[in-house]
Design an enzyme around this catalytic site. Structure first.
Site, short mmCIF file in Angstrom:
data_model
loop_
_atom_site.label_atom_id
_atom_site.label_comp_id
_atom_site.label_asym_id
_atom_site.label_seq_id
_atom_site.Cartn_x
_atom_site.Cartn_y
_atom_site.Cartn_z
N GLU A 33 0.60 -1.30 0.03
CA GLU A 33 0.06 -0.05 -0.09
C GLU A 33 0.82 1.36 -0.04
O GLU A 33 0.43 2.31 -0.65
CB GLU A 33 -0.79 -0.01 1.15
CG GLU A 33 -2.16 -1.09 1.02
CD GLU A 33 -2.96 -0.57 -0.06
OE1 GLU A 33 -3.08 0.40 -0.60
OE2 GLU A 33 -3.58 -1.74 -0.52
N TYR A 114 -6.37 6.53 4.08
CA TYR A 114 -6.44 5.59 3.02
C TYR A 114 -5.82 4.15 3.41
O TYR A 114 -6.34 3.18 3.46
CB TYR A 114 -6.05 6.09 1.83
CG TYR A 114 -5.94 4.97 0.53
CD1 TYR A 114 -7.11 4.72 -0.28
CD2 TYR A 114 -4.87 4.34 0.34
CE1 TYR A 114 -6.86 3.70 -1.05
CE2 TYR A 114 -4.61 3.39 -0.49
CZ TYR A 114 -5.82 3.05 -1.25
OH TYR A 114 -5.79 2.24 -1.96
N ASP A 132 -9.68 6.95 -2.30
CA ASP A 132 -8.70 7.57 -2.92
C ASP A 132 -9.18 8.22 -4.19
O ASP A 132 -10.23 8.18 -4.29
CB ASP A 132 -7.52 6.72 -3.17
CG ASP A 132 -7.86 5.46 -4.16
OD1 ASP A 132 -8.94 5.44 -4.59
OD2 ASP A 132 -6.91 4.67 -4.74
#
Ligand code: SF4
Length: 329
Positions: A33, A114, A132
């Protein structure tokens, strides 16, 4: 069928096979991520694999020297991500376990809403939606909503809309599916509506406005900056300068010196130009072959190609050295 039902059955058929989708290890999901922030999946894959081969556990990353982590990250850009990963790994190793909720994850350096929601939902099943740019685009289009996504109020409203779609029994799968829809079907310029699993629920498609959404009002004009870099060689080595602590984002990186760094240097030949963009700053560097007399100071050193492979070298220096036919490994 509901939005999540349509989305999940499409995702099971259409998802791309990406290495971080084959794991539920929070450490691996976290690394992916962070790498995927601002970077496309195809570009991330080789970095992800190399990084995990070198640091297979949080403890291994926590014990790594910063310069080594930056060297492995070189070329991926946005280097504060690498620094924060290492700092967060030290924090996690010190606490003796990986944080399990979005709220706890949010407290780690470099982890925003996020990323916290992505790790908490995918690794631990917490029912929190990820938001996002891809998700904001899908929400704006499905709702045919032309509100400015530059506004925090709009983003929160869109987050709540996406949260209502979320399937609380499969939050990780839902989030990955929503991101996949934004990344591969609901594309920024040309949404592929004919292939879209939620096309019958999409008000933007019905109204013919999808390609104009979402609306983002422009706040900052692009800034163009011209500068110069010097390629100074001696006996197969090149002179590099280590960026100082005060240079924040690039602190610790090695770069080519500029004429302002070395006022006694003399340019000999123009090698060309390299361009580099960071958010709305567009740099154009003219690259010069140059000579210099004695160079003083601990921030300068000579490196051959092999030496360059073991240090964090800036992306602009890489591009400029390529222009100078200095063969990096
Ligand atoms: Fe996006 Fe088109 Fe799907 Fe609507 S129908 S969500 S605009 S791809």
């Amino acid at each position: 069928m509901s939005f999540s039902g349509l989305l999940l059955s499409w995702y099971r058929r259409a998802q791309r096979d990406l290495p971080w989708r084959r794991t539920s290890d929070p450490y691996r999901i976290w690394i992916s991520e962070i790498m995927l922030q601002q970077t496309r999946a195809a570009a991330v894959i080789p970095y992800y694999e190399r990084f995990l081969e070198k640091y297979p556990t949080v403890a291994a990353l926590a014990a790594a020297p910063e310069e080594e982590v930056l060297a492995l990250w070189a070329g991926l850009g946005y280097y504060s991500r690498a620094r924060n990963l290492r700092l967060a790994a030290r924090q996690i190793a010190g606490a003796g376990g990986f944080p399990r909720t979005a709220g706890e994850l949010r407290a780690l350096p470099g982890v925003g809403d996020y990323t916290a929601a992505a790790i908490a939902s995918i690794a631990f099943g917490e029912p929190c939606v990820v938001v996002d740019g891809n998700v904001l685009r899908v929400v704006a289009r499905v709702g045919n909503d032309a509100a400015d996504i530059g506004s925090a109020h709009t983003r929160e409203r869109f987050r709540q809309a996406a949260q209502e779609w979320l399937d609380p029994r499969r939050p990780g799968l839902f989030n990955q599916a929503l991101m996949e829809l934004g990344a591969t079907v609901c594309l920024p310029r040309n949404p592929l509506c004919l292939l879209c699993p939620v096309r019958d629920l999409c008000a933007g498609r019905a109204a013919g406005t999808a390609a104009q959404l979402p609306v983002k009002l422009r706040r900052s004009e692009p800034v163009r900056i011209a500068a110069a870099l010097l390629v100074i060689r001696h006996a197969g080595r090149v002179l590099l300068r280590r960026r100082a602590e005060s240079e924040r984002r690039m602190a610790g990186f090695w770069d080519l010196p500029s004429p302002e760094d070395l006022p006694s240097s003399r340019t000999k030949r123009r090698l060309g130009e390299v361009r580099h963009t960071i958010t709305h700053h567009h740099y154009t560097f003219t690259v010069w072959e140059a000579v210099v007399g004695r160079v003083e100071g601990n921030d300068y050193a000579w490196f051959d190609a092999q030496g360059c492979a073991g240090i964090p070298l800036s992306t602009t220096a890489r591009k400029a050295l390529k222009l100078a036919d200095f063969a990096l490994r």
